[in-house]
Write a protein that holds these residues in place. Structure first.
Motif, PDB file in Angstrom:
ATOM      1  N   ASP A 584      12.677 -54.641 -48.844  1.00 46.77           N
ATOM      2  CA  ASP A 584      13.499 -53.832 -47.842  1.00 46.77           C
ATOM      3  C   ASP A 584      12.677 -52.755 -47.096  1.00 46.77           C
ATOM      4  N   HIS A 585      11.663 -52.117 -47.699  1.00 46.82           N
ATOM      5  CA  HIS A 585      10.915 -51.146 -47.133  1.00 46.82           C
ATOM      6  C   HIS A 585      10.295 -51.435 -45.871  1.00 46.82           C
ATOM      7  N   PHE A 586       9.805 -52.947 -45.878  1.00 43.70           N
ATOM      8  CA  PHE A 586       9.099 -53.367 -44.557  1.00 43.70           C
ATOM      9  C   PHE A 586      10.286 -53.460 -43.505  1.00 43.70           C
ATOM     10  N   HIS A 587      11.454 -53.906 -44.258  1.00 46.51           N
ATOM     11  CA  HIS A 587      12.346 -54.417 -43.213  1.00 46.51           C
ATOM     12  C   HIS A 587      13.144 -53.135 -42.615  1.00 46.51           C
ATOM     13  N   PHE A 588      13.354 -52.063 -43.310  1.00 51.53           N
ATOM     14  CA  PHE A 588      13.693 -50.870 -42.697  1.00 51.53           C
ATOM     15  C   PHE A 588      12.737 -50.412 -41.876  1.00 51.53           C
ATOM     16  N   THR A 589      11.537 -50.525 -41.815  1.00 49.14           N
ATOM     17  CA  THR A 589      10.535 -50.091 -40.956  1.00 49.14           C
ATOM     18  C   THR A 589      10.590 -50.641 -39.727  1.00 49.14           C
ATOM     19  N   ASN A 590      10.889 -52.040 -39.853  1.00 50.33           N
ATOM     20  CA  ASN A 590      10.793 -52.899 -38.600  1.00 50.33           C
ATOM     21  C   ASN A 590      12.288 -52.562 -37.859  1.00 50.33           C
ATOM     22  N   LEU A 591      13.369 -52.178 -38.519  1.00 46.58           N
ATOM     23  CA  LEU A 591      14.642 -51.711 -38.077  1.00 46.58           C
ATOM     24  C   LEU A 591      14.514 -50.475 -37.117  1.00 46.58           C
ATOM     25  N   PHE A 592      13.920 -49.508 -38.139  1.00 43.12           N
ATOM     26  CA  PHE A 592      13.773 -48.208 -37.255  1.00 43.12           C
ATOM     27  C   PHE A 592      12.826 -48.243 -36.077  1.00 43.12           C
ATOM     28  N   LEU A 593      11.969 -49.140 -36.120  1.00 41.94           N
ATOM     29  CA  LEU A 593      10.782 -49.419 -34.964  1.00 41.94           C
ATOM     30  C   LEU A 593      11.703 -50.078 -33.856  1.00 41.94           C
ATOM     31  N   CYS A 594      12.648 -51.060 -34.109  1.00 42.46           N
ATOM     32  CA  CYS A 594      13.750 -51.520 -33.204  1.00 42.46           C
ATOM     33  C   CYS A 594      14.415 -50.204 -32.463  1.00 42.46           C
ATOM     34  N   GLY A 595      14.759 -49.414 -33.440  1.00 44.77           N
ATOM     35  CA  GLY A 595      15.842 -48.566 -32.949  1.00 44.77           C
ATOM     36  C   GLY A 595      14.966 -47.434 -32.105  1.00 44.77           C
ATOM     37  N   LEU A 596      13.928 -46.937 -32.621  1.00 41.10           N
ATOM     38  CA  LEU A 596      12.960 -46.114 -31.943  1.00 41.10           C
ATOM     39  C   LEU A 596      12.489 -46.588 -30.613  1.00 41.10           C
ATOM     40  N   LEU A 597      12.138 -47.906 -30.377  1.00 41.46           N
ATOM     41  CA  LEU A 597      11.889 -48.457 -29.138  1.00 41.46           C
ATOM     42  C   LEU A 597      12.697 -48.909 -28.138  1.00 41.46           C
ATOM     43  N   SER A 598      14.197 -48.835 -28.518  1.00 43.62           N
ATOM     44  CA  SER A 598      15.069 -48.796 -27.681  1.00 43.62           C
ATOM     45  C   SER A 598      15.046 -48.385 -26.224  1.00 43.62           C
ATOM     46  N   LYS A 599      15.917 -48.952 -25.242  1.00 43.23           N
ATOM     47  CA  LYS A 599      15.989 -48.263 -24.182  1.00 43.23           C
ATOM     48  C   LYS A 599      16.528 -46.949 -24.235  1.00 43.23           C
ATOM     49  N   GLY A 600      17.486 -46.707 -25.073  1.00 40.65           N
ATOM     50  CA  GLY A 600      18.206 -45.523 -25.094  1.00 40.65           C
ATOM     51  C   GLY A 600      17.439 -44.318 -25.846  1.00 40.65           C
TER      52      GLY A 600
END
Length: 969
Positions: A584-600
């Motif tokens: 989960d800690h890796f998956h959460f990191t991936n999730l936040f990475l996608c959110g931070l690098l989103s266009k918005g």
């Protein structure tokens, strides 16, 4: 020794009042079993029965038996009253004189009122240590841990129950847990009598640690099993703080590194070894255990006095090699499994239901106006509301709202429209960075989020560096050197993101630190990957390699329980994969990475990282995300079933959907939808929560074709149903069984499904639907003319709801199967279904099992079946049917020619009832066959099955009165 001593003792009833004689006759037995003389001396001195000189005479004796003999001599010499008080002390101090309990019971000792009025002081080391543990746990569990170190919230005032379910080995629900005290109750939910582990699991943020804190508080207050005298609490991540060379015996681990007895540790430990069932151990966060120490080189640890590495002691405690009989409560995130032979119970945490959320809101915001304002905002934002089903995220959101209310009391406002988890963590970061700003009575802080993050860039980078270094090694605890090496300043520590370890001594003399929660560490790790200029593409995508499903790995472990991480136990040759490691800690990191690098988020982050670097990282992430998603969708197992091309998704697919949702990119959602080639998406047992429905809808609403969606056995609740609204226009099959759905969720289903009228299958088995929801479902059946299957078993539907549903079934010309097992429609509901059965054109399968149906309802159903030519299978298992009903069904059998399966298992029929049906059966068929009847798996003939057990193939269970009639045992 005890048997030898007791065989010679003589029981002298206390009614004879010769207590001196009683002590004389049983002298040998008392000398053998009294091990604690200090308690006796203390009480005899306290009540002036002994003088200081008497005590000195006793203490001068060289051995313990000699001391007991001298006490007995002195007591007897002082008369009957002192002898009676001596026995009273032994009776009152049960822990100190545990071996004498049977003897006291046999002699029927009952002290006089005079002796009962005497004070008895408990100076027993075991009792004293138990009291010290209670005081320590009561103090440690009094306050809830918060982000800000200065805040203290009383657990008693803030703790709110969550949905806690007992489950079986396959994680299927066995019912909700009534109270935390029931965790230790041997009468419910026990899977294996020989097991010792209560395994509590749930997704990150579901409240596992909070549950343990509440359990500690209850024990400290004396509200748990009174037989538990010792409570030892360890956090698994702290065991990683021990050096490789560390070696402790069990006594040192418990006493020196947890709580030390103030007197006679040896006697306390000896009591624990003799009576391990009086101890409860809790180990929090097994999945957070990390060590590169190779325990395969360590011998098995079965001796409580032999020094061993703390991880070896943990393994031996959990496997029962040490303190067998002690109860152990173990927590871990979903995905970690414990061997079945070690399990006593399994408990699943499902977070906040709507009612729990309302209760929690009331505790957080006692002021009505503020509470109502928050509830209105949640009601207007289903996405935000679904995030609040996870207690940790709910707490974060509420704290942010509280901050806005304090800062802008006129109109505190949470983020509008779609809110992702990244938005929430950015918000909490902004709130806490603003804590460093000077406050003023006349001027509010008006810094924007961009200005706040830009001003705190150095702090974010240093905290992110600590988080990332830990994430690379799956480390959650950091020593002072590691924190200083990442350039974390003292002011950064005061923000509350990093906190000092509550346990002292485990990490040595230096102070240790940890992030408030693993999700927070994952967020800062992702932020570091985005903000740091030196991070390249390879390092950016490092944690996406952890998306490999754990089901594909193979466990190899020999000496130690396989649920301990393989890298801790010296496991090798696993191709770098640890099948027991929660990711989960890796998956959460991936999730936040996608959110931070989103266009918005590009406009926000361009002040923290150069635009070119940000563009490069975004491009690398999208390319990898597309490739991973396409590869994963192609790898999912597929089957052809019931005219559907069915794909069975795995929990990894849920994480991919979460990441796609964090991007908030319609293009990514469209590409994901294009990759779903199947028309039946099965997501059962995927640990999906209500917030995941937002991600699922984000993808599925792009589909142009109709789809069957199976979400049985997840944790969606009413919030999740609301989040599925965008994709209802595509769904022909909806399975939402075992998902904590109430009438509110059913109302949403009615409002949406009747807009499109394409539904053919609705599964809502084992939820919390009442008669109110049943009426909504009846209206769905009325308006969705193509609905063929309806599954409503194990809900809370009574006769009123049953009548509404029966009327809808009666009017439906398409319904094929109705499952109502495990409700309480009773005779009134049965009569309504009887009316529906009469001349029904399409209903083929019906289950009214376990519904409280008795004579009148049964007779009505039998009568209706005489006028039915469609029903093939009818279940009436576990009802209260008697001989009158049997006779009615016997008459029905003479008329009905289409019914093939009639189940009466667990009904109260006698031999007379069997004879009724037997004669009726003989008249309508020969012993050879009945047209359309199934083939018996035992005798090979074709038989009409009146009643069978749970066997998958109809089996002839013997002949009754020479009739080929199948009866359940």
């Amino acid at each position: 020794m005890e048997k030898r001593g007791r065989s010679k003792m003589e029981i002298v009833p206390s009614e004879s009042h010769s207590f001196i004689k009683l002590l004389k006759v049983n002298r040998e037995h008392l000398v053998t079993h009294i091990r604690n003389t200090q308690c006796l001396l203390d009480n005899l001195l306290q009540n002036d029965y002994f003088s200081n000189e008497d005590a000195e005479i006793v203490c001068a004796c060289p051995t313990q038996p000699d001391k007991v003999r001298r006490i007995l001599d002195l007591v007897q010499s002082k008369g009957e009253e002192v002898s009676e008080f001596f026995l009273h002390v032994i009776q009152q101090l049960a822990d100190a004189y545990v071996d004498l309990r049977p003897w006291l019971s046999e002699i029927g000792f009952s002290p006089s009122p005079l002796i009962q009025s005497k004070a008895v002081v408990n100076t027993d080391p075991v009792s004293g240590y138990s009291q010290k543990l209670q005081q320590q746990l009561g103090r440690d569990s009094k306050f809830i841990l918060c982000y800000a170190q200065k805040e203290e919230l009383l657990l008693e005032q803030m703790y709110t129950d969550t949905v806690v379910e007992l489950v079986n080995f396959s994680n299927e629900s066995l019912g909700s847990l009534d109270s935390l005290a029931c965790l230790l109750d041997a009468s419910t939910g026990v899977l294996n009598e020989q097991g010792e582990i209560i395994f509590v699991f749930g997704d990150a943020g579901m409240g596992k640690s909070m549950l343990l804190q509440r359990l500690q508080s209850l024990w400290a207050a004396g509200q748990l099993d009174p037989g538990i005298k010792f409570f030892f609490h360890f956090r698994c991540r702290t065991l990683s703080c021990f050096k490789k060379s560390a070696a402790l015996c069990l006594q040192d681990l418990l006493f020196k590194h947890y709580c030390y007895p103030e007197q006679d540790p040896g006697e306390v430990f000896a009591f624990l070894l003799r009576f391990p069932h009086t101890a409860l151990f809790t180990f929090d966060g097994l999945d957070e255990l990390h060590s590169d120490f190779d325990l395969s080189s360590e011998p098995d640890t079965s001796s409580p006095w032999e020094p061993a590495h703390p991880l070896a002691l943990l393994a031996s405690l959990l496997s029962g090699k040490l303190l067998k009989g002690a109860r152990k409560l173990l927590t871990a995130r979903t995905g970690v499994e414990v061997p079945r032979h070690l399990l006593w119970k399994k408990v699943l945490l499902r977070g906040f239901s709507p009612s729990h959320l309302r209760a929690y809101t009331g505790r957080m915001f006692p002021e009505h106006a503020v509470r109502q304002r928050l509830l209105d905002q949640l009601e207007a934002n289903p996405n935000l509301c679904s995030l609040c089903a996870v207690p940790l995220f709910c707490w974060i959101i509420f704290r942010c709202f509280q901050h806005f209310h304090d800062a802008f009391e006129s109109s505190p406002q949470l983020p509008d429209l779609t809110v992702t988890l990244t938005d929430i963590f950015l918000l909490v970061t902004e709130v806490h960075l603003n804590r460093t700003q000077p406050t003023s009575l006349v001027q509010q802080n008006t810094r924007s989020q961009t200005e706040t993050l830009r001003a705190g860039r150095d702090t974010l980078c240093s905290l992110g560096r600590v988080a990332h270094r830990g994430m690379e090694k799956s480390l959650f605890v950091f020593n002072q050197d590691e924190v200083q090496a990442s350039e974390v300043r003292e002011g950064d520590l005061q923000l509350g993101f990093l906190r000092t370890m509550p346990e002292l001594g485990l990490g040595g003399e230096q102070q240790s630190y940890e992030f408030f929660h693993l999700t927070l560490q994952a967020f800062f790790a992702a932020l570091f990957l985005v903000v740091d200029d030196k991070v390249g593409t390879r390092e950016l995508l490092r944690f996406f390699q952890e998306w490999t499903p754990p089901e594909e790995a193979v466990a190899t472990s020999t000496c130690y329980p396989p649920f301990l991480p393989v890298h801790c136990l010296g496991g090798h040759d696993l191709h770098g994969e640890d099948p027991f490691k929660n990711k989960d800690h890796f998956h959460f990191t991936n999730l936040f990475l996608c959110g931070l690098l989103s266009k918005g988020k590009q406009k926000l982050l361009q002040h923290l990282v150069p635009t070119a670097a940000l563009r490069r990282k975004r491009k690398a992430l999208w390319t990898h995300l597309f490739a991973s998603l396409r590869s994963h969708l192609k790898s999912l197992p597929r089957v052809q079933s019931g005219g559907f091309n069915q794909v069975q998704a795995l929990p990894t697919f849920i994480w991919m959907l979460r990441c796609i949702y964090e991007t908030q990119s319609e293009k990514v959602g469209q590409l994901a939808a294009r990759g779903i080639c199947a028309n039946y998406l099965k997501l059962t047992f995927c640990n999906a929560c209500s917030a995941d429905c937002s991600a699922l809808s984000f993808v599925l609403h792009h589909l142009r074709k109709r789809l069957a969606l199976d979400l049985d056995n997840n944790n969606l609740n009413d919030f999740g149903v609301r989040e599925l609204q965008p994709c209802f226009s595509r769904l022909t099959v909806i399975r939402l069984s075992v998902n904590q759905i109430t009438d509110s969720g059913v109302k949403v289903l009615y409002e949406e499904l009747t807009k499109y009228k394409i539904l053919t299958f609705l599964g809502l088995y084992n939820n919390q639907i009442t008669d109110v929801g049943a009426r909504y479902i009846a209206r769905i059946l009325d308006e969705c003319k193509g609905l063929t299957h309806l599954k409503l078993g194990k809900n809370k539907i009574t006769s009123e709801g049953g009548k509404s549903l029966a009327l809808a079934v009666k009017n439906s010309k398409s319904i094929f199967e109705v499952g109502m097992w495990g409700n309480q429609i009773g005779d009134e509901g049965a009569k309504a279904f009887a009316e529906a059965l009469r001349n029904h054109p399409s209903l083929t399968n019906l289950s009214l099992a376990f519904n409280g149906i008795s004579t009148e309802g049964g007779k009505s159903l039998a009568w209706a079946l005489q006028q039915n030519a469609s029903l093939r299978i009818f279940w009436l298992t576990k009802n209260e049917l008697d001989d009158e009903v049997a006779e009615s069904f016997a008459e029905m059998l003479k008329v009905n020619q289409t019914l093939k399966h009639l189940w009466f298992y667990f009904c109260s029929f006698c031999k007379k009832s069997k004879s009724y049906c037997g004669h009726a059966y003989q008249k309508v068929t020969t012993s050879a066959s009945r047209p359309g009847a199934p083939v018996c798996g035992r005798c090979g003939n074709s038989h009409w099955v009146l009643a069978t057990a749970w066997l998958p193939v109809p089996v002839c269970l013997g002949r009754n009165s020479d009739k080929n009639l199948h009866w359940a045992p």
